[in-house]
Each structure stands twice: as structure tokens, then as C-alpha cells.
Design an enzyme around this catalytic site. Structure first.
Site, PDB file in Angstrom:
ATOM      1  N   ILE A 171       0.836  -1.211   0.000  1.00 32.98           N
ATOM      2  CA  ILE A 171       0.000   0.000   0.000  1.00 32.98           C
ATOM      3  C   ILE A 171       0.868   1.257   0.000  1.00 32.98           C
ATOM      4  O   ILE A 171       1.801   1.374   0.798  1.00 32.98           O
ATOM      5  CB  ILE A 171      -1.019  -0.034   1.166  1.00 32.98           C
ATOM      6  CG1 ILE A 171      -1.852   1.248   1.192  1.00 32.98           C
ATOM      7  CG2 ILE A 171      -0.360  -0.262   2.516  1.00 32.98           C
ATOM      8  CD1 ILE A 171      -3.117   1.132   2.003  1.00 32.98           C
ATOM      9  N   THR A 172       0.564   2.175  -0.904  1.00 31.41           N
ATOM     10  CA  THR A 172       1.330   3.430  -0.966  1.00 31.41           C
ATOM     11  C   THR A 172       0.644   4.492  -0.106  1.00 31.41           C
ATOM     12  O   THR A 172      -0.560   4.431   0.133  1.00 31.41           O
ATOM     13  CB  THR A 172       1.454   3.956  -2.419  1.00 31.41           C
ATOM     14  OG1 THR A 172       0.158   4.382  -2.871  1.00 31.41           O
ATOM     15  CG2 THR A 172       1.983   2.898  -3.371  1.00 31.41           C
ATOM     16  N   GLY A 173       1.437   5.446   0.359  1.00 33.07           N
ATOM     17  CA  GLY A 173       0.874   6.497   1.219  1.00 33.07           C
ATOM     18  C   GLY A 173       0.281   5.909   2.482  1.00 33.07           C
ATOM     19  O   GLY A 173      -0.775   6.328   2.945  1.00 33.07           O
ATOM     20  N   ALA A 174       1.019   4.938   3.051  1.00 33.18           N
ATOM     21  CA  ALA A 174       0.456   4.143   4.154  1.00 33.18           C
ATOM     22  C   ALA A 174       0.585   4.827   5.509  1.00 33.18           C
ATOM     23  O   ALA A 174      -0.046   4.390   6.468  1.00 33.18           O
ATOM     24  CB  ALA A 174       1.157   2.783   4.200  1.00 33.18           C
TER      25      ALA A 174
ATOM     26  N   GLY B 124      -3.568   9.359   6.892  1.00 36.67           N
ATOM     27  CA  GLY B 124      -4.893   9.436   6.276  1.00 36.67           C
ATOM     28  C   GLY B 124      -5.555   8.104   5.944  1.00 36.67           C
ATOM     29  O   GLY B 124      -5.542   7.160   6.743  1.00 36.67           O
TER      30      GLY B 124
ATOM     31  N   TYR C 287      -5.383  18.813 -10.348  1.00 33.33           N
ATOM     32  CA  TYR C 287      -5.696  17.697  -9.443  1.00 33.33           C
ATOM     33  C   TYR C 287      -6.807  16.827 -10.046  1.00 33.33           C
ATOM     34  O   TYR C 287      -6.719  15.591 -10.039  1.00 33.33           O
ATOM     35  CB  TYR C 287      -6.102  18.224  -8.059  1.00 33.33           C
ATOM     36  CG  TYR C 287      -6.492  17.109  -7.106  1.00 33.33           C
ATOM     37  CD1 TYR C 287      -5.565  16.148  -6.699  1.00 33.33           C
ATOM     38  CD2 TYR C 287      -7.800  17.001  -6.630  1.00 33.33           C
ATOM     39  CE1 TYR C 287      -5.927  15.109  -5.841  1.00 33.33           C
ATOM     40  CE2 TYR C 287      -8.173  15.970  -5.772  1.00 33.33           C
ATOM     41  CZ  TYR C 287      -7.228  15.020  -5.387  1.00 33.33           C
ATOM     42  OH  TYR C 287      -7.599  13.987  -4.550  1.00 33.33           O
TER      43      TYR C 287
HETATM   44  N1  LIG Z   1      -9.111  13.474   1.576  1.00 33.19           N
HETATM   45  C1  LIG Z   1     -10.049  13.513   0.655  1.00 33.19           C
HETATM   46  O1  LIG Z   1     -11.085  14.209   0.819  1.00 33.19           O
HETATM   47  C2  LIG Z   1      -9.918  12.700  -0.602  1.00 33.19           C
HETATM   48  C3  LIG Z   1     -11.002  12.676  -1.503  1.00 33.19           C
HETATM   49  C4  LIG Z   1     -10.922  11.920  -2.659  1.00 33.19           C
HETATM   50  C5  LIG Z   1      -9.758  11.211  -2.928  1.00 33.19           C
HETATM   51  N2  LIG Z   1      -8.721  11.246  -2.064  1.00 33.19           N
HETATM   52  C6  LIG Z   1      -7.516  10.460  -2.416  1.00 33.19           C
HETATM   53  O2  LIG Z   1      -7.226   9.568  -1.358  1.00 33.19           O
HETATM   54  C7  LIG Z   1      -5.822   9.267  -1.357  1.00 33.19           C
HETATM   55  C8  LIG Z   1      -5.285   9.386   0.055  1.00 33.19           C
HETATM   56  O3  LIG Z   1      -5.400  10.743   0.480  1.00 33.19           O
HETATM   57  P1  LIG Z   1      -5.665  11.158   1.990  1.00 33.19           P
HETATM   58  O4  LIG Z   1      -6.933  11.882   2.032  1.00 33.19           O
HETATM   59  O5  LIG Z   1      -5.444  10.010   2.897  1.00 33.19           O
HETATM   60  O6  LIG Z   1      -4.501  12.248   2.173  1.00 33.19           O
HETATM   61  P2  LIG Z   1      -3.319  12.346   3.233  1.00 33.19           P
HETATM   62  O7  LIG Z   1      -3.825  12.211   4.614  1.00 33.19           O
HETATM   63  O8  LIG Z   1      -2.591  13.605   2.882  1.00 33.19           O
HETATM   64  O9  LIG Z   1      -2.417  11.078   2.896  1.00 33.19           O
HETATM   65  C9  LIG Z   1      -1.786  11.003   1.646  1.00 33.19           C
HETATM   66  C10 LIG Z   1      -0.653  10.002   1.717  1.00 33.19           C
HETATM   67  O10 LIG Z   1       0.047  10.066   0.467  1.00 33.19           O
HETATM   68  C11 LIG Z   1       1.423  10.251   0.752  1.00 33.19           C
HETATM   69  N3  LIG Z   1       2.143  10.983  -0.265  1.00 33.19           N
HETATM   70  C12 LIG Z   1       1.933  12.235  -0.719  1.00 33.19           C
HETATM   71  N4  LIG Z   1       2.871  12.547  -1.625  1.00 33.19           N
HETATM   72  C13 LIG Z   1       3.704  11.485  -1.730  1.00 33.19           C
HETATM   73  C14 LIG Z   1       4.859  11.207  -2.471  1.00 33.19           C
HETATM   74  N5  LIG Z   1       5.417  12.096  -3.302  1.00 33.19           N
HETATM   75  N6  LIG Z   1       5.444  10.003  -2.321  1.00 33.19           N
HETATM   76  C15 LIG Z   1       4.939   9.087  -1.474  1.00 33.19           C
HETATM   77  N7  LIG Z   1       3.860   9.294  -0.726  1.00 33.19           N
HETATM   78  C16 LIG Z   1       3.238  10.483  -0.858  1.00 33.19           C
HETATM   79  C17 LIG Z   1       1.460  11.021   2.064  1.00 33.19           C
HETATM   80  O11 LIG Z   1       2.730  10.882   2.647  1.00 33.19           O
HETATM   81  P3  LIG Z   1       3.345  12.045   3.576  1.00 33.19           P
HETATM   82  O12 LIG Z   1       2.702  11.838   4.920  1.00 33.19           O
HETATM   83  O13 LIG Z   1       4.797  11.750   3.545  1.00 33.19           O
HETATM   84  O14 LIG Z   1       2.991  13.358   2.962  1.00 33.19           O
HETATM   85  C18 LIG Z   1       0.348  10.330   2.820  1.00 33.19           C
HETATM   86  O15 LIG Z   1       0.797   9.138   3.402  1.00 33.19           O
HETATM   87  C19 LIG Z   1      -5.188  10.238  -2.354  1.00 33.19           C
HETATM   88  O16 LIG Z   1      -4.959   9.543  -3.568  1.00 33.19           O
HETATM   89  C20 LIG Z   1      -6.262  11.292  -2.573  1.00 33.19           C
HETATM   90  O17 LIG Z   1      -6.176  11.866  -3.866  1.00 33.19           O
HETATM   91  C21 LIG Z   1      -8.770  11.967  -0.896  1.00 33.19           C
END
Ligand SMILES: NC(=O)c1ccc[n+]([C@@H]2O[C@H](COP(=O)([O-])OP(=O)(O)OC[C@H]3O[C@@H](n4cnc5c(N)ncnc54)[C@H](OP(=O)(O)O)[C@@H]3O)[C@@H](O)[C@H]2O)c1
Length: 305
Positions: A12-15, A18, A168
């Protein structure tokens, strides 16, 4: 919701934050071993410790990976290939939105590089390991933002054309097109590839743009009564990754643990093929430098019919 116990290893990426972190916690509780990808070693260690304390028999490994860097993704992909013969589930979860134009170390607009290209490369590198596993699945995180793209433009924004929301939205459309194109290309190989819309989630998302931008996002979503927790969002990720209800489903879009309709553009096979071609070019992937592809036995550089 009932889950298959056949699945064993999930990458899993971004583990470490969030939705990814919440998904990792939920999958570990179901008995999965996990390869946790992230940028920050200390967060990876902390998550590993939490998981090991809760699940004494599970195996949890942290692999450093910056999805925006092609070299970093290659290093992570090669390490995972070396250490794991078989991967049951790959979750392409990491993502970010940037308020200003920035380029990756490879000179590619950062939103597109992080959300799409890194996952295109990682998935390609791991394909043969996934193919070998029973009941395998690839899950790619999309967003309702993919619906905001009304017409085709060049995939890569320039400094002049940059619009943070448009860029985005296009990156999340690319995630969705990729999930469906992979499903078409891997149909014969019986690898399931689906997209997940997690909803609007109270995560760390957009925090990289500063506390004010992040607070605005959270408050406006709260006012519109749209905001859900990371744990609830993770339920749909886990539904796609491990539920017996989704076994055998491929090329689908899941929202709130149900199948939903993506935008028309997301179903455009011609656009998906064009994105695939561009992604090959921008990642520099070909038959010679992608060890997984000859093993998969398909020429993934060719257009599907
Ligand atoms: N939150 C929302 O409302 C929402 C809605 C629709 C879709 N999504 C999608 O859901 C997914 C997860 O997002 P989230 O809401 O959980 O956001 P989040 O809390 O910001 O978590 C994002 C994760 O991605 C990692 N990440 C960001 N840039 C990276 C990079 N260059 N290399 C490796 N890891 C990286 C972050 O790592 P770091 O901690 O190191 O930054 C973090 O672990 C994303 O694809 C987002 O587009 C989110």
C-alpha cells in the site's frame, strides 16, 4: 461485509497517513501482511510498531518511496520484487494536491507525477508478482474530482496553464482511466483492477499547502456535511481490496462500498490508451527495462483491441 481469507500480502502506498494508514490498520486486522510505502522513515517505523503491537503474528515492512521520483519508485519496486515472490493486493493510495506549480525531480508537474506516474511505474514493476497470486487485486484511489474534467487537454500542465483544481482533477481522472485500462489489458490474465472514490475525508490531505488551506477544506466540507473519517473511507478501500462481494469484479468504480458510475470521460478507452502511451514515454518504461512484463507474457506496450 465478509472478506476472503485467501489474500495474504498487500502493498500500500501512502500508508503512513490518512486513508492509507486507516486502510493498513483495517487490513492488518483482517490478517494481511503489509508492505507499507511512504516517504518518512520515522512515520513508517511508528506505524510498523503500532501494527506489530496489535497483531503479533503479522509481518509489517516499511519501504521508503517518494512516488514523485521515478528513481525512488524504481528502487522501491526492485526491493519489493526481490523480497516478495507474490503480492495479493496492491493499493495505489498516495496522493496530493499542490496550490502552486511545482516540478518533480524528473521535471514533471508534481500533481500528475505523484498521483499518476509514480503509480503507473510501480504497478508495472510489480505486475508479475501480482499475477502469480490467487485472487489478486489492484485498487487505485480516484476522487469525485475526476468528474470535473469536461474535455481533453494536454496531460501535463505548464507553469502558465497551471490551475490547482484542474490539475488535481486531471490527475484523479488519470488514476481512474489507468485503473480501467489495466482491467482491460489484464482481463486475460485475470487480474482485477478497480478504482475507489473514498468520499470527502478528514485526513491530512492538502496540509502540504499550509494550515490555513487545510482548515478551509475541512471547515467547508463540514458545513456541507460531507466529511467522513479516514476509517470510514478505508472501508471502501478494504471492500475493493478484500471483500468476497467484489471478488472477480474488474474495471469498476466503488463508492461507499457500492459500485457507482464514473464520469463518461473515465470510460473513454481511446483516452485511456493515449494516457497509457504518454505514461510509457514519461516513465521511460519499455520491454527491456520492465522485468515484470515478459513474465506476465503480454506486451503491455501494445494497444488492446
Ligand atoms: N481526503 C479527501 O477528501 C480525498 C477525496 C478523494 C480522494 N482522495 C484520495 O485519497 C488518497 C489518500 O489521500 P488522503 O486523504 O489520505 O490524504 P493524506 O492524509 O494527505 O495522505 C496522503 C498520503 O500520500 C502520501 N504521499 C503524498 N505525496 C507522496 C509522495 N510524493 N510520495 C509518497 N507518498 C506520498 C502522504 O505521505 P506524507 O505523509 O509523507 O505526505 C500520505 O501518506 C489520495 O490519492 C487522494 O487523492 C482523498
Amino acid at each position: 461485509m465478509s472478506h476472503s481469507t485467501l489474500n495474504r500480502l498487500c502493498v500500500i502506498t501512502g500508508a503512513t497517513a490518512g486513508i492509507g494508514r486507516a486502510s493498513a490498520l483495517a487490513l492488518a486486522a483482517l490478517g494481511f501482511d503489509l508492505v507499507l510505502l511512504g516517504r518518512r522513515q520515522h512515520q513508517g517505523n511508528a506505524l510498523q510498531n503500532t501494527l506489530s503491537r496489535r497483531h503479533a503474528i503479522g509481518h509489517f515492512q516499511f519501504v521508503p518511496c517518494d512516488l514523485s521520483s521515478l528513481v525512488s519508485v524504481r528502487e522501491a519496486g526492485e526491493r519489493i520484487r526481490e523480497e516478495h515472490r507474490s503480492i495479493d493486493v496492491l493499493i495505489n493510495n498516495a496522493g496530493a494536491r499542490f496550490d502552486r506549480y511545482e516540478e518533480s525531480v524528473d521535471g514533471i508537474e508534481l500533481t500528475f507525477a505523484t498521483n499518476h506516474l509514480g503509480h503507473f511505474l510501480l504497478t508495472s514493476l510489480l505486475l508479475d508478482r501480482i499475477l502469480g497470486a490467487p485472487n489478486n487485486r489492484i485498487v487505485t484511489l480516484s476522487s469525485q474530482r475526476h468528474r470535473y474534467v469536461a474535455h481533453v487537454k494536454p496531460w501535463l500542465a505548464t507553469r502558465e496553464s497551471f490551475d490547482r483544481w484542474d490539475v488535481y482533477s486531471r490527475a484523479k481522472l488519470a488514476n481512474t482511466l489507468f485503473a480501467f485500462e489495466l482491467a482491460r489489458r489484464l482481463e486475460q490474465a485475470a487480474v482485477a483492477s478497480n478504482a475507489v472514490d473514498p468520499g470527502i475525508v478528514a485526513s491530512q490531505f492538502a496540509r502540504n499547502n499550509g494550515r490555513v488551506a487545510w482548515t478551509k477544506h475541512i471547515v467547508s466540507s463540514l458545513i456541507h456535511r460531507q466529511l467522513i473519517s479516514c476509517a470510514r473511507a478505508a472501508q471502501t478501500v478494504v471492500y475493493a481490496a478484500a471483500s468476497s462481494e467484489t471478488r472477480g469484479k474488474t474495471g469498476k468504480y466503488f463508492y461507499e462500498r457500492k459500485e457507482a458510475a464514473p464520469s463518461e470521460l473515465a470510460l473513454d478507452a481511446g483516452l485511456a490508451a493515449q494516457l497509457w502511451k504518454c505514461s510509457l514515454e514519461w516513465t521511460g518504461l519499455n520491454r527491456k527495462n520492465c522485468p515484470a512484463w515478459p513474465i506476465v507474457g503480454m506486451d503491455l506496450t501494445q494497444k488492446v483491441k
